[in-house]
Design a protein around this motif. Structure first.
Motif, short mmCIF file in Angstrom:
data_model
loop_
_atom_site.label_atom_id
_atom_site.label_comp_id
_atom_site.label_asym_id
_atom_site.label_seq_id
_atom_site.Cartn_x
_atom_site.Cartn_y
_atom_site.Cartn_z
N ASN A 41 44.06 -14.56 -32.78
CA ASN A 41 44.26 -13.28 -33.46
C ASN A 41 43.41 -13.19 -34.73
N ASP A 42 43.15 -14.33 -35.38
CA ASP A 42 42.22 -14.33 -36.51
C ASP A 42 40.83 -13.91 -36.04
N ALA A 43 40.40 -14.49 -34.91
CA ALA A 43 39.08 -14.13 -34.36
C ALA A 43 39.06 -12.67 -33.92
N LEU A 44 40.16 -12.21 -33.33
CA LEU A 44 40.24 -10.81 -32.93
C LEU A 44 40.14 -9.89 -34.14
N ALA A 45 40.78 -10.26 -35.23
CA ALA A 45 40.73 -9.44 -36.45
C ALA A 45 39.29 -9.28 -36.95
N ILE A 46 38.49 -10.33 -36.80
CA ILE A 46 37.08 -10.24 -37.20
C ILE A 46 36.39 -9.14 -36.40
N SER A 47 36.60 -9.14 -35.08
CA SER A 47 35.98 -8.12 -34.24
C SER A 47 36.52 -6.73 -34.55
N VAL A 48 37.82 -6.63 -34.83
CA VAL A 48 38.42 -5.34 -35.16
C VAL A 48 37.77 -4.77 -36.43
N VAL A 49 37.63 -5.59 -37.44
CA VAL A 49 37.01 -5.16 -38.70
C VAL A 49 35.58 -4.71 -38.47
N ARG A 50 34.86 -5.46 -37.65
CA ARG A 50 33.45 -5.15 -37.45
C ARG A 50 33.27 -3.91 -36.56
N VAL A 51 34.10 -3.76 -35.54
CA VAL A 51 34.03 -2.56 -34.71
C VAL A 51 34.27 -1.32 -35.57
N GLN A 52 35.30 -1.41 -36.43
CA GLN A 52 35.63 -0.26 -37.27
C GLN A 52 34.47 0.08 -38.20
N ARG A 53 33.89 -0.92 -38.81
CA ARG A 53 32.80 -0.69 -39.76
C ARG A 53 31.57 -0.11 -39.05
N TYR A 54 31.15 -0.75 -37.96
CA TYR A 54 29.92 -0.31 -37.30
C TYR A 54 30.07 1.08 -36.68
N THR A 55 31.25 1.34 -36.09
CA THR A 55 31.47 2.65 -35.50
C THR A 55 31.51 3.74 -36.58
N SER A 56 32.22 3.44 -37.67
CA SER A 56 32.31 4.40 -38.77
C SER A 56 30.95 4.71 -39.35
N HIS A 57 30.14 3.66 -39.59
CA HIS A 57 28.81 3.88 -40.15
C HIS A 57 27.90 4.60 -39.17
N TYR A 58 28.01 4.29 -37.90
CA TYR A 58 27.19 4.95 -36.89
C TYR A 58 27.46 6.45 -36.88
N LEU A 59 28.72 6.84 -37.03
CA LEU A 59 29.10 8.24 -36.95
C LEU A 59 28.86 9.00 -38.25
N LYS A 70 21.59 3.75 -37.46
CA LYS A 70 22.30 4.09 -36.22
C LYS A 70 21.83 3.20 -35.07
N GLN A 71 20.54 2.93 -35.00
CA GLN A 71 20.01 2.09 -33.93
C GLN A 71 20.53 0.66 -34.01
N GLU A 72 20.85 0.22 -35.21
CA GLU A 72 21.39 -1.13 -35.38
C GLU A 72 22.89 -1.15 -35.13
N PHE A 73 23.63 -0.22 -35.73
CA PHE A 73 25.08 -0.26 -35.69
C PHE A 73 25.67 0.14 -34.34
N GLY A 74 25.02 1.05 -33.61
CA GLY A 74 25.55 1.47 -32.32
C GLY A 74 25.70 0.32 -31.33
N PRO A 75 24.60 -0.39 -31.00
CA PRO A 75 24.72 -1.51 -30.07
C PRO A 75 25.64 -2.61 -30.57
N HIS A 76 25.65 -2.85 -31.90
CA HIS A 76 26.50 -3.92 -32.41
C HIS A 76 27.97 -3.55 -32.33
N ALA A 77 28.30 -2.28 -32.52
CA ALA A 77 29.69 -1.85 -32.36
C ALA A 77 30.16 -2.09 -30.94
N ARG A 78 29.30 -1.79 -29.97
CA ARG A 78 29.67 -2.01 -28.57
C ARG A 78 29.82 -3.49 -28.27
N GLN A 79 28.96 -4.33 -28.84
CA GLN A 79 29.06 -5.77 -28.63
C GLN A 79 30.35 -6.32 -29.20
N GLU A 80 30.70 -5.89 -30.42
CA GLU A 80 31.93 -6.37 -31.04
C GLU A 80 33.17 -5.87 -30.30
#
Length: 204
Positions: A41-59, A70-80
């Protein structure tokens, strides 16, 4: 000097929590199954934080370097997001339940639009976050190495993906440095985050 941004500060806090859980799990009377679920769950929280950040910044990103970000954050949000799904699935396989709402993390709060005036600032912060993530995954791998080969393989896969992204970010910073005899249009980035070595703008 100001402290780290909420995004980086949250990853530092998650690193602290993971170390605390590993120390608890090292005790002879510790329930290793419970410890494994906490760490996943600690590892999952890392991905949750990063998905939120990258998606928010992309939008919401704006400013002169909007498309590059956008070109950087979009693919990374999907990876996370894929990382989060794999970690959540492993938690369920072990009889646990994924926590998609980790408490006490400031970067999960709603944030205003992300305005990029310096195109290297977001790369430096992203690389700092990547290095923290790599450190956490490597420590988790040491914990699971002889305890759970399936979780170990999962973490190795995620670590490999994160290492590739870190190399990409490092290349972006390295390639931005001016070649001999050339005059860059922008100041060369400083990976340390300081302004040392940057040319000063003439005063008005």
């Amino acid at each position: 000097m100001s402290g780290p941004q909420p995004f980086v500060a949250d990853l530092q806090e998650l690193h602290r929590r993971a170390r605390e859980h590993m120390e608890e799990g090292a005790l002879e009377d510790a329930d290793r199954g419970v410890t494994a679920l906490k760490l996943l769950n600690d590892a999952l929280a890392i991905s949750v934080v990063r998905v939120q950040r990258y998606t928010s910044h992309y939008l919401s990103v704006k400013g002169p370097h909007r498309e590059a970000v956008k070109q950087e954050f979009g693919p990374h949000a999907r990876q996370e997001q894929e990382h989060a799904l794999r970690l959540a699935e492993r938690l369920r396989q072990l009889g646990g339940w994924p926590d998609f709402k980790p408490e006490g993390l400031r970067s999960l709060d709603p944030s205003p639009p992300f305005d990029v005036q310096d195109r290297w600032d977001w790369i430096r912060e992203e690389l700092e976050a990547e290095e923290l993530t790599l450190q956490i995954y490597r420590e988790l791998l040491l914990y699971f190495a002889d305890r759970d080969p399936v979780t170990r393989q999962l973490l190795e896969d995620l670590l490999s993906n994160e290492e590739a992204h870190a190399r990409d970010l490092e290349a972006r910073l390295r390639d931005s440095r001016p070649r001999p005899g050339s005059a860059p249009s922008d100041p060369a980035p400083d990976p340390t985050g300081s302004n040392a070595g940057r040319p000063r703008r003439p005063s008005a």
